[in-house]
Design an enzyme around this catalytic site. Structure first.
Site, PDB file in Angstrom:
ATOM      1  N   ASP A 173       0.585  -1.243   0.407  1.00 56.37           N
ATOM      2  CA  ASP A 173      -0.034   0.132  -0.042  1.00 56.37           C
ATOM      3  C   ASP A 173       0.646   0.960   0.299  1.00 56.37           C
ATOM      4  OD1 ASP A 173      -1.860   2.374   0.328  1.00 56.37           O
ATOM      5  OD2 ASP A 173      -3.078   0.472   1.509  1.00 56.37           O
ATOM      6  N   ASP A 191      -3.515  -3.184  -2.320  1.00 54.79           N
ATOM      7  CA  ASP A 191      -3.593  -2.147  -2.981  1.00 54.79           C
ATOM      8  C   ASP A 191      -4.202  -1.962  -4.172  1.00 54.79           C
ATOM      9  OD1 ASP A 191      -5.182  -0.132  -2.198  1.00 54.79           O
ATOM     10  OD2 ASP A 191      -3.892   1.266  -2.098  1.00 54.79           O
ATOM     11  N   ILE A 202      21.769 -64.016 -14.412  1.00 51.39           N
ATOM     12  CA  ILE A 202      20.888 -64.817 -15.871  1.00 51.39           C
ATOM     13  C   ILE A 202      22.023 -66.091 -16.563  1.00 51.39           C
ATOM     14  CG2 ILE A 202      19.905 -65.665 -17.407  1.00 51.39           C
ATOM     15  CD1 ILE A 202      17.949 -63.752 -17.435  1.00 51.39           C
ATOM     16  N   GLU A 248      21.331 -58.445 -16.122  1.00 47.88           N
ATOM     17  CA  GLU A 248      20.876 -59.520 -16.551  1.00 47.88           C
ATOM     18  C   GLU A 248      20.530 -59.927 -15.037  1.00 47.88           C
ATOM     19  OE1 GLU A 248      23.449 -59.629 -16.003  1.00 47.88           O
ATOM     20  OE2 GLU A 248      23.461 -61.853 -16.675  1.00 47.88           O
ATOM     21  N   ASN A 288      21.049 -63.308 -26.396  1.00 47.91           N
ATOM     22  CA  ASN A 288      21.426 -61.697 -26.998  1.00 47.91           C
ATOM     23  C   ASN A 288      22.533 -62.268 -28.870  1.00 47.91           C
ATOM     24  OD1 ASN A 288      19.765 -60.102 -25.354  1.00 47.91           O
ATOM     25  ND2 ASN A 288      22.122 -59.906 -24.704  1.00 47.91           N
ATOM     26  N   ASP A 343      15.582 -59.127 -24.241  1.00 51.63           N
ATOM     27  CA  ASP A 343      14.417 -58.332 -24.001  1.00 51.63           C
ATOM     28  C   ASP A 343      13.700 -59.656 -23.031  1.00 51.63           C
ATOM     29  OD1 ASP A 343      15.872 -56.009 -24.150  1.00 51.63           O
ATOM     30  OD2 ASP A 343      14.985 -55.224 -25.043  1.00 51.63           O
TER      31      ASP A 343
HETATM   32  P1  GH3 Z   1      27.231 -65.489 -16.892  1.00 55.83           P
HETATM   33  O1  GH3 Z   1      26.500 -67.111 -16.625  1.00 55.83           O
HETATM   34  O2  GH3 Z   1      29.218 -66.108 -16.092  1.00 55.83           O
HETATM   35  O3  GH3 Z   1      26.757 -64.623 -15.823  1.00 55.83           O
HETATM   36  O4  GH3 Z   1      26.935 -64.800 -18.027  1.00 55.83           O
HETATM   37  P2  GH3 Z   1      26.218 -64.015 -18.448  1.00 55.83           P
HETATM   38  O5  GH3 Z   1      26.784 -64.129 -20.343  1.00 55.83           O
HETATM   39  O6  GH3 Z   1      25.042 -64.322 -18.778  1.00 55.83           O
HETATM   40  O7  GH3 Z   1      26.714 -62.183 -18.315  1.00 55.83           O
HETATM   41  P3  GH3 Z   1      27.492 -61.125 -18.654  1.00 55.83           P
HETATM   42  O8  GH3 Z   1      28.148 -60.707 -18.176  1.00 55.83           O
HETATM   43  O9  GH3 Z   1      29.359 -61.627 -19.935  1.00 55.83           O
HETATM   44  O10 GH3 Z   1      27.249 -60.902 -20.081  1.00 55.83           O
HETATM   45  C1  GH3 Z   1      25.587 -60.122 -19.181  1.00 55.83           C
HETATM   46  C2  GH3 Z   1      25.296 -59.643 -20.602  1.00 55.83           C
HETATM   47  O11 GH3 Z   1      23.578 -58.866 -20.592  1.00 55.83           O
HETATM   48  C3  GH3 Z   1      25.106 -58.988 -22.021  1.00 55.83           C
HETATM   49  C4  GH3 Z   1      24.869 -57.840 -22.292  1.00 55.83           C
HETATM   50  O12 GH3 Z   1      24.640 -57.382 -23.691  1.00 55.83           O
HETATM   51  C5  GH3 Z   1      22.976 -57.871 -22.349  1.00 55.83           C
HETATM   52  N1  GH3 Z   1      22.645 -57.453 -21.256  1.00 55.83           N
HETATM   53  C6  GH3 Z   1      22.305 -56.199 -20.431  1.00 55.83           C
HETATM   54  N2  GH3 Z   1      21.352 -55.451 -20.370  1.00 55.83           N
HETATM   55  C7  GH3 Z   1      20.093 -55.827 -21.061  1.00 55.83           C
HETATM   56  C8  GH3 Z   1      19.130 -55.807 -22.021  1.00 55.83           C
HETATM   57  O13 GH3 Z   1      18.542 -54.017 -21.237  1.00 55.83           O
HETATM   58  N3  GH3 Z   1      18.370 -56.618 -22.704  1.00 55.83           N
HETATM   59  C9  GH3 Z   1      19.599 -57.970 -23.372  1.00 55.83           C
HETATM   60  N4  GH3 Z   1      18.567 -57.950 -24.546  1.00 55.83           N
HETATM   61  N5  GH3 Z   1      20.572 -58.123 -23.110  1.00 55.83           N
HETATM   62  C10 GH3 Z   1      21.616 -56.972 -21.968  1.00 55.83           C
HETATM   63 MG    MG Z   2      24.164 -63.624 -15.972  1.00 60.91          MG
END
Ligand code: GH3
Ligand code: MG
Length: 457
Positions: A9, A53, A331, A373, A338, A347
């Protein structure tokens, strides 16, 4: 927390008068004697509410208000315009400049305090939402603000609760040019509809036959579904006391009869804009929260979420003297999936694995994709023996049935290795626990994979 009010104001005595009355009610008061100073104080986030104001040399109150509302930094600060000119057209000018409310000089104490209190409450709710949105680094935030500033407040859905035909027809006629109006003559039904349907504003006649409109307002405020729905009262001039009570139970605004159509339009628009603004912030916040804590591919929690919550789970376990276990699941030979079938197939395996993982753990267990993985499960109130059983169940569930690769690409066998570790009271923390589980996983891999190994500790 007390709200800080900026009183603007150009007349010193007016400033002191309002300052004294607000300070007596424990508000924190700062003052400015011209529009430019007021804008600067607001830009530096120095206040929660502005009492403005109209007639001032330089920038007048309308202009100050318009500028505050056009600036994303100050848009959210509630503005009350105070005018000596008791012209309806002036009120409307104020509301069109974006003012949240107006008061007429001489300002009655009750009206002043009721308005300031109700706007202070609203401001704090808005602040909290904006703060949360910022904490989650919300990228949509600036869009929400830009939309709010551009929003005219038209095109909203209004539920009009009024049982007098001459009255509701007049109100409907005034509003129907810019809002969609639905009339409800039955107060119980109005409460039900407010909760079930998607209205932007509730306009309630204070003089309902055989029902206390304030009870309806209080019920609206107490129901979860309608808590934030704006309510505007339409009152008779001799009903001032109940209007004040209405503001106390959380009514957002009111109008006195005879209704000035322009004022009604402006007040409803203000509430529609405010409603949409809060809804946008709320939605943004929810979306950004979900994005921030969820893994896109699998829908499991992400590493960030786990890091936020692991300590809390530990504290809880320690406080209750309970145990807690962690699994690290990886895994086997995933790279080969892959390489042989492509990234999309990889995936799909990750998604299917996540489904099987989820189906193998309890609701209170925290299933997380750490990245790639590699997965983690945190299990509250789970000792080493049970953790081992769960790990074995996951391993078996994966190995039992081939994984479909989708799109007619057939199915493949997948196996996982699991490391298990259990919290030891005293000395251990989240990072140490995961580290031990990781060491166990490494052994599961080197011992031939597709197996569970528990930490030796
Ligand atoms: P290990 O039994 O010793 O675990 O062998 P591995 O082949 O599972 O392990 P490594 O670490 O050599 O490979 C992991 C792979 O996961 C490598 C990479 O390209 C893949 N990866 C990581 N993220 C993703 C994803 O989001 N999608 C896909 N399709 N693949 C992925
Ligand atoms: Mg693995």
């Amino acid at each position: 927390m007390t709200a800080r009010i900026l009183v603007v104001d150009d007349v010193e005595t007016n400033l002191r008068l309002l300052e004294a009355r607000l300070t007596a009610e424990y508000f924190d008061v700062i003052t400015a004697q011209d529009g430019a100073t007021a804008l600067e104080l607001c830009a530096r986030a120095q206040c929660d509410i502005v009492l403005l104001d109209v007639v001032m040399p330089g920038l007048d109150g309308f202009e100050v208000c318009r500028r505050l509302k056009a600036d994303p930094k100050t848009h959210h600060i509630p503005v009350i315009i105070i005018t000596a000119l008791d012209h309806p057209s002036d009120r409307v000018r104020g509301l069109e400049a974006g003012a949240d409310d107006f008061l007429t000089k001489p300002v009655a104490d009750v009206a002043l305090l009721a308005r300031v209190r109700s706007l202070a409450r609203l401001k704090m709710l808005g602040d909290e939402l904006r703060l949360r949105a910022q904490t989650t680094r919300d990228i949509g935030m600036s869009d929400a603000l830009a939309d709010a500033i551009a929003d005219t407040g038209d095109g909203g859905r209004v539920l009009l609760v009024d049982d007098r035909e001459s009255s509701y027809e007049r109100i409907r006629a005034a509003l129907s040019g810019c809002q969609t109006v639905e009339v409800e003559t039955e107060p119980h039904e109005a409460l039900f509809r407010a909760a079930e349907e998607d209205f932007d504003v509730l306009v309630v006649s204070l003089s309902l036959e055989g029902f206390d409109a304030l009870r309806l307002c209080a019920q609206i405020r107490s129901l979860e579904r309608t808590r934030t729905l704006p309510v505007v009262l339409v009152a008779d001039p001799d009903d001032n006391v109940r209007v004040i009570r209405g503001l106390d139970v959380g009514v957002n605004d009111y109008l006195m009869r005879p209704i000035d159509p322009n004022e009604l339009i402006a007040r409803v628009r203000t509430q529609v804009r405010r409603r949409r603004y809060t809804e946008r912030l709320r939605n943004n916040f929810q979306i950004s929260m979900e994005l921030a804590v969820t893994d896109d591919l699998t829908g499991l929690h992400n590493r960030r979420y786990m890091e936020m919550h692991l300590q809390a789970l530990f504290d809880q376990a320690a406080a209750r003297g309970r145990t807690l276990s962690a699994l690290v699941v990886d895994i086997d030979f995933f790279k080969g999936v892959n390489d042989r079938y492509g990234h999309d197939a990889g995936d799909e395996v990750l998604r299917e694995f996540s489904r099987r993982l989820k189906a193998s753990v309890r609701g209170i267990d925290l299933a997380v994709r750490l990245g790639g993985e590699e997965f983690v499960v945190i299990m509250p109130e789970t000792d080493a023996a049970v953790a081992r059983l769960v790990a074995e169940r996951i391993r078996a569930k994966v190995a039992a049935k081939p994984f479909s690769l989708g799109l007619g690409r057939g199915a493949i066998d997948v196996t996982v290795s699991v490391g298990v570790a259990t919290y030891l009271s005293g000395g251990d923390d989240g990072a140490a626990l995961l580290k031990r589980a990781d060491v166990a996983l490494y052994r599961a891999k080197s011992d031939g994979r597709n197996r569970v190994v528990a930490d030796a500790a």
